[in-house]
Scaffold this motif. Structure first.
Motif, PDB file in Angstrom:
ATOM      1  N   PRO A  61      41.464  39.410  34.621  1.00 36.69           N
ATOM      2  CA  PRO A  61      41.412  40.686  35.329  1.00 36.69           C
ATOM      3  C   PRO A  61      40.851  40.577  36.750  1.00 36.69           C
ATOM      4  CG  PRO A  61      39.596  40.548  33.789  1.00 36.69           C
ATOM      5  CD  PRO A  61      40.401  39.293  33.609  1.00 36.69           C
ATOM      6  N   ASP A  62      41.513  39.756  37.536  1.00 36.14           N
ATOM      7  CA  ASP A  62      41.177  39.594  38.951  1.00 36.14           C
ATOM      8  C   ASP A  62      42.458  39.131  39.635  1.00 36.14           C
ATOM      9  OD1 ASP A  62      39.887  39.132  41.462  1.00 36.14           O
ATOM     10  OD2 ASP A  62      38.019  38.649  40.423  1.00 36.14           O
ATOM     11  N   VAL A  63      42.387  38.924  40.933  1.00 32.79           N
ATOM     12  CA  VAL A  63      43.577  38.543  41.682  1.00 32.79           C
ATOM     13  C   VAL A  63      44.076  37.156  41.241  1.00 32.79           C
ATOM     14  CG1 VAL A  63      42.381  37.428  43.615  1.00 32.79           C
ATOM     15  CG2 VAL A  63      44.534  38.635  44.032  1.00 32.79           C
ATOM     16  N   TYR A  64      45.363  36.916  41.420  1.00 31.94           N
ATOM     17  CA  TYR A  64      46.055  35.699  40.969  1.00 31.94           C
ATOM     18  C   TYR A  64      45.312  34.421  41.352  1.00 31.94           C
ATOM     19  CZ  TYR A  64      49.901  32.190  41.068  1.00 31.94           C
ATOM     20  OH  TYR A  64      50.687  31.076  40.921  1.00 31.94           O
ATOM     21  N   GLU A  65      44.870  34.307  42.611  1.00 31.09           N
ATOM     22  CA  GLU A  65      44.260  33.060  43.071  1.00 31.09           C
ATOM     23  C   GLU A  65      42.983  32.729  42.305  1.00 31.09           C
ATOM     24  OE1 GLU A  65      45.643  35.006  46.981  1.00 31.09           O
ATOM     25  OE2 GLU A  65      45.639  35.492  44.861  1.00 31.09           O
ATOM     26  N   ILE A  66      42.244  33.755  41.898  1.00 35.53           N
ATOM     27  CA  ILE A  66      41.026  33.528  41.108  1.00 35.53           C
ATOM     28  C   ILE A  66      41.417  33.155  39.678  1.00 35.53           C
ATOM     29  CG2 ILE A  66      38.876  34.536  40.260  1.00 35.53           C
ATOM     30  CD1 ILE A  66      38.866  34.259  43.258  1.00 35.53           C
ATOM     31  N   GLY A  67      42.334  33.919  39.100  1.00 37.67           N
ATOM     32  CA  GLY A  67      42.742  33.678  37.717  1.00 37.67           C
ATOM     33  C   GLY A  67      43.389  32.329  37.497  1.00 37.67           C
ATOM     34  N   TYR A 104      35.262  45.944  48.549  1.00 36.03           N
ATOM     35  CA  TYR A 104      35.767  47.070  47.758  1.00 36.03           C
ATOM     36  C   TYR A 104      34.698  47.717  46.886  1.00 36.03           C
ATOM     37  CZ  TYR A 104      40.318  45.404  49.261  1.00 36.03           C
ATOM     38  OH  TYR A 104      41.390  45.016  50.029  1.00 36.03           O
ATOM     39  N   PHE A 105      33.547  47.073  46.765  1.00 34.61           N
ATOM     40  CA  PHE A 105      32.490  47.650  45.924  1.00 34.61           C
ATOM     41  C   PHE A 105      31.936  48.914  46.570  1.00 34.61           C
ATOM     42  CE2 PHE A 105      27.944  47.965  44.745  1.00 34.61           C
ATOM     43  CZ  PHE A 105      28.112  48.199  43.389  1.00 34.61           C
ATOM     44  N   GLU A 123      30.676  40.478  34.569  1.00 32.33           N
ATOM     45  CA  GLU A 123      30.545  41.914  34.312  1.00 32.33           C
ATOM     46  C   GLU A 123      31.215  42.781  35.371  1.00 32.33           C
ATOM     47  OE1 GLU A 123      27.144  39.838  32.246  1.00 32.33           O
ATOM     48  OE2 GLU A 123      28.046  39.731  34.246  1.00 32.33           O
ATOM     49  N   MET A 124      31.274  42.278  36.595  1.00 32.60           N
ATOM     50  CA  MET A 124      31.789  43.113  37.679  1.00 32.60           C
ATOM     51  C   MET A 124      33.318  43.250  37.662  1.00 32.60           C
ATOM     52  SD  MET A 124      28.943  44.017  38.693  1.00 32.60           S
ATOM     53  CE  MET A 124      29.539  45.125  39.954  1.00 32.60           C
ATOM     54  N   CYS A 125      33.966  42.684  36.656  1.00 32.90           N
ATOM     55  CA  CYS A 125      35.419  42.866  36.541  1.00 32.90           C
ATOM     56  C   CYS A 125      35.771  43.952  35.519  1.00 32.90           C
ATOM     57  CB  CYS A 125      36.103  41.551  36.159  1.00 32.90           C
ATOM     58  SG  CYS A 125      35.881  41.110  34.417  1.00 32.90           S
ATOM     59  N   TYR A 126      34.785  44.678  35.008  1.00 36.89           N
ATOM     60  CA  TYR A 126      35.062  45.630  33.927  1.00 36.89           C
ATOM     61  C   TYR A 126      36.032  46.735  34.336  1.00 36.89           C
ATOM     62  CZ  TYR A 126      31.438  43.503  30.966  1.00 36.89           C
ATOM     63  OH  TYR A 126      30.700  42.629  30.189  1.00 36.89           O
ATOM     64  N   LYS A 166      37.048  57.449  39.190  1.00 35.77           N
ATOM     65  CA  LYS A 166      36.704  57.923  40.538  1.00 35.77           C
ATOM     66  C   LYS A 166      37.028  56.877  41.619  1.00 35.77           C
ATOM     67  CE  LYS A 166      35.054  62.048  39.648  1.00 35.77           C
ATOM     68  NZ  LYS A 166      35.655  62.264  38.328  1.00 35.77           N
ATOM     69  N   GLY A 167      37.652  55.752  41.206  1.00 37.80           N
ATOM     70  CA  GLY A 167      38.136  54.816  42.225  1.00 37.80           C
ATOM     71  C   GLY A 167      37.488  53.446  42.244  1.00 37.80           C
ATOM     72  N   ALA A 168      36.538  53.160  41.340  1.00 40.09           N
ATOM     73  CA  ALA A 168      35.909  51.831  41.328  1.00 40.09           C
ATOM     74  C   ALA A 168      36.902  50.795  40.808  1.00 40.09           C
ATOM     75  CB  ALA A 168      34.658  51.841  40.450  1.00 40.09           C
ATOM     76  N   ILE A 169      37.056  49.733  41.572  1.00 42.37           N
ATOM     77  CA  ILE A 169      37.945  48.639  41.191  1.00 42.37           C
ATOM     78  C   ILE A 169      37.595  47.432  42.055  1.00 42.37           C
ATOM     79  CG2 ILE A 169      39.798  49.191  42.806  1.00 42.37           C
ATOM     80  CD1 ILE A 169      41.813  48.512  40.621  1.00 42.37           C
ATOM     81  N   TYR A 170      37.879  46.238  41.576  1.00 40.04           N
ATOM     82  CA  TYR A 170      37.534  45.004  42.288  1.00 40.04           C
ATOM     83  C   TYR A 170      36.066  45.039  42.762  1.00 40.04           C
ATOM     84  CZ  TYR A 170      42.196  42.954  42.277  1.00 40.04           C
ATOM     85  OH  TYR A 170      43.374  42.349  41.888  1.00 40.04           O
ATOM     86  N   ASP A 171      35.173  45.390  41.810  1.00 41.96           N
ATOM     87  CA  ASP A 171      33.753  45.532  42.154  1.00 41.96           C
ATOM     88  C   ASP A 171      33.096  44.209  42.518  1.00 41.96           C
ATOM     89  OD1 ASP A 171      33.381  48.415  41.614  1.00 41.96           O
ATOM     90  OD2 ASP A 171      33.954  47.845  39.588  1.00 41.96           O
ATOM     91  N   SER A 172      33.695  43.072  42.133  1.00 42.13           N
ATOM     92  CA  SER A 172      33.111  41.779  42.486  1.00 42.13           C
ATOM     93  C   SER A 172      33.459  41.375  43.916  1.00 42.13           C
ATOM     94  CB  SER A 172      33.589  40.696  41.510  1.00 42.13           C
ATOM     95  OG  SER A 172      34.993  40.549  41.581  1.00 42.13           O
TER      96      SER A 172
END
Length: 622
Positions: free
Chosen positions: A44-50, A539-540, A114-117, A529-535
């Motif tokens: 559950p993160d961008v392709y390059e990380i996964g 975007y945090f 945790e920050m990918c929840y 409410k819009g939280a995403i890609y918190d890591s």
């Protein structure tokens, strides 16, 4: 030719369209109509990380060796594609077949941080799968969670049908076989979950009820289904040389975070640092044989075309055949344009000798992780590293031609004092002084540069510090300010650099790390409410999270700054992670007494993992 899920028009609008189109070297192609089980493996993160995650590569290879299973990959769409998919109602799709994830039998999500929840909720919603497990029907995939965050799955428990505790190579095939059998005879989703709950290491959150005391702590966690066990035990691979490993890993089109062949030389760690969850839950140490590593190195470099090979483990210096594998890699690939990367080394004479052979001295810096600024605090955290080790290692490095050193520390550790904080700057200064004392002026490669970085301490489950209170955002920043001020007082301040982590992210991580099921409502509200890609710091949005806590009536301090009693029931107490709670309590007491516990090769500490057999616990000792 495959039909892509995204039109040419969309692909031209977004950055890095190669994230979504597949077709990479070593990508597995099967006919979906000719398999019994389809499994979507998600990071559950961008392709390059996964694509840099070894665990997914292992399971992808392992699943696809079965003719009756087709395992494909899916990642979080980046911020430019996400709104397009929502607006045009494009369902999230697998990289290989481009088929919607909703068509699959399983969606397996690896949870590393945790920050990918909120990204997990993004994946579910874009896949058109109900967020809550209880709302899913026979038409929806079974959603499985795995990875280190499952050692406290409770904050995300409502979103998962089941969790896999431990290493995926052990019982996944049992799980798939039971699903295949039940599916073939038209059995129900509930029947499968009941069967799954009986497999060691599988946790079905819907089969457990949680009750609370008046003070908000947990009273009990009780199975509500006869098939669910009271305790779920982690699963471990014990023979690392006779297990699955990808000989033809998928090679990304894009430059991934880890764009190289990765050789996992061992699992587990002997050190016993009291803050380190990985060092506790991945016990005992299990090594791959030297011959197997040699075979894998040759095979993987040939099958991928990569020009770099990296040794992976929690502490590579503790691998007993390190000299053998390093010398093999240097001798075998010398002059063939293959670089060797050696992370996680302790800085000693052998390590420095090796690094001088495999690194470009002019380009690289050396990394030490003292973790604490004083010896007293290093004893508290059981770091097993003295100031003498650090300074001697620095001196050897400077003699070898290095002039850049990175030092990693934590702020907010239990029992920390102002002297400990100031010690970070003072130790950095001593390292800089070693350079000028050790290297004659005519042999220096410019000025020395010492960069000290501090992260903020988060107590994690299954560590001796799981009882420890955590600092507030303001306390973290005040501590960073003390270090920064002391840095500026140092004689060699122009050679010193200091940076620190985001305090608000750390506080949130602390809530999610030790949270219970009540925190799930906060995660969902923040996502809505819009939280995403918190890591990703750009975007945090901390304000979104603070409002979500307020809306849901959840007290942050209850999960962070509150001191826990030794008899408190934790949300993760139903998991047997190998190490016993009694051992962790002893280590918590040792920390407060500033007592060092010897590493596993020096003396067994009775942590509880001997029951698995094998590993360091059963090595011959001199």
């Amino acid at each position: 030719m495959r039909k892509l899920a995204l039109s040419d028009e969309i692909l031209l609008k977004i950055s890095q369209p190669a994230r979504y189109i597949g077709g990479e070297v070593n990508m597995v192609k099967k006919d979906p109509s000719k398999v019994a089980v389809r499994f979507a493996m998600c990071f559950p993160d961008v392709y390059e990380i996964g694509m840099s995650h070894l665990g997914i590569q292992i399971l992808y290879d392992m699943f696809n060796r079965r003719d009756d299973v087709y395992c494909e990959r899916v990642y979080s769409p980046w911020m430019d594609l996400d709104p397009i998919m929502r607006e045009q109602k494009i369902p999230l799709f697998a990289v290989e077949s481009q088929d919607p994830i909703k068509k699959f039998d399983f969606l397996g999500i690896t949870i590393q941080y945790e920050m990918c929840y909120t990204n997990i909720l993004q994946v579910l919603e874009l896949s058109q799968i109900p967020l809550h497990a209880e709302d899913r029907t026979e038409e929806d995939p079974i959603v499985i969670g795995g990875g280190p965050c499952t050692y406290n799955p409770e904050p995300i428990a409502p979103f998962f049908d089941l969790f896999y505790m431990g290493e995926g190579e052990v019982v996944y095939f049992d799980l798939i076989d039971r699903y295949k059998e039940i599916k073939a005879r038209g059995g129900s989703r509930k029947e499968f979950l009941e069967q799954a709950a009986q497999i060691p290491g599988i946790y079905v959150p819907g089969f457990y009820d949680v009750t609370y005391k008046e003070d908000g702590t947990i009273e009990a966690m009780t199975p509500n289904n006869p098939h669910a066990p009271q305790t779920v035990s982690k699963q471990l691979v014990m023979d690392m040389s006779d297990t699955w490993y990808p000989e033809k890993p998928v090679v990304p089109y894009l430059r991934a975070t880890q764009d190289r062949v990765v050789l996992e030389i061992m699992r587990g760690c002997i050190r016993g640092c009291r803050f380190c969850q990985a060092g506790m839950v991945y016990r005992p140490v299990r090594e791959r044989s030297l011959e197997e590593l040699k075979r894998l190195a040759r095979t993987m470099l040939k099958s991928t075309g990569h020009e770099e090979i990296s040794l992976s483990s929690l502490s590579s210096s503790d691998y007993t055949k390190l000299e053998g594998i390093v010398n093999f890699l240097i001798d075998e690939f010398d002059g063939k344009g293959v670089n060797v990367s050696l992370p996680s080394l302790r800085i000693d004479a052998f390590s420095l000798d090796v690094m001088s052979k495999v690194q470009d001295v002019k380009k690289s810096s050396l990394t030490f992780a003292p973790e604490a600024g004083s010896q007293r605090l290093r004893n508290v955290i059981n770091k097993g590293l003295t100031e003498e080790n650090i300074l001697n290692g620095s001196a050897e490095a400077f003699k070898g031609g290095w002039n850049r050193v990175k030092l990693y520390f934590m702020l907010g550790l239990p029992t920390e004092t102002v002297e400990d904080m100031q010690g970070i700057a003072e130790l950095s200064e001593k390292v800089a002084e070693v350079y000028y004392d050790t290297v004659p002026k005519e042999q220096r490669h410019g000025k020395v540069q010492v960069t000290a970085s501090t992260s903020f301490f988060v107590p994690k489950p299954f560590t001796p510090f799981q009882w420890a209170p955590m600092c507030t955002k303001e306390q973290f920043l005040e501590r960073a300010s003390i270090v920064n001020h002391r840095m500026k007082e140092m004689l060699n301040k122009k050679s010193l650099r200091y940076n620190w982590h985001e305090a608000d992210v750390t506080v949130l991580e602390g809530v999610l790390a030790r949270g219970d099921r009540k925190v799930a409502a906060v995660i969902e509200e923040a996502y809505r409410k819009g939280a995403i890609y918190d890591s990703w710091s750009e975007y945090f949005n901390n304000d979104i999270w603070m409002k979500a806590f307020e809306t849901c009536g959840v007290d942050i301090d209850f999960y962070t700054t509150r001191e826990r009693s030794l008899d408190e029931v934790f949300p993760w107490d139903f998991i047997d992670a190998g190490v016993t709670k009694d051992f962790l309590k002893r280590e918590w007491a040792n920390a407060q007494a500033e007592t060092v516990t010897p590493n596993c090769r020096m003396r067994c500490s009775g942590c509880g993992v001997r029951k698995y057999g094998g590993g360091v616990c059963f090595e011959e000792r001199a």
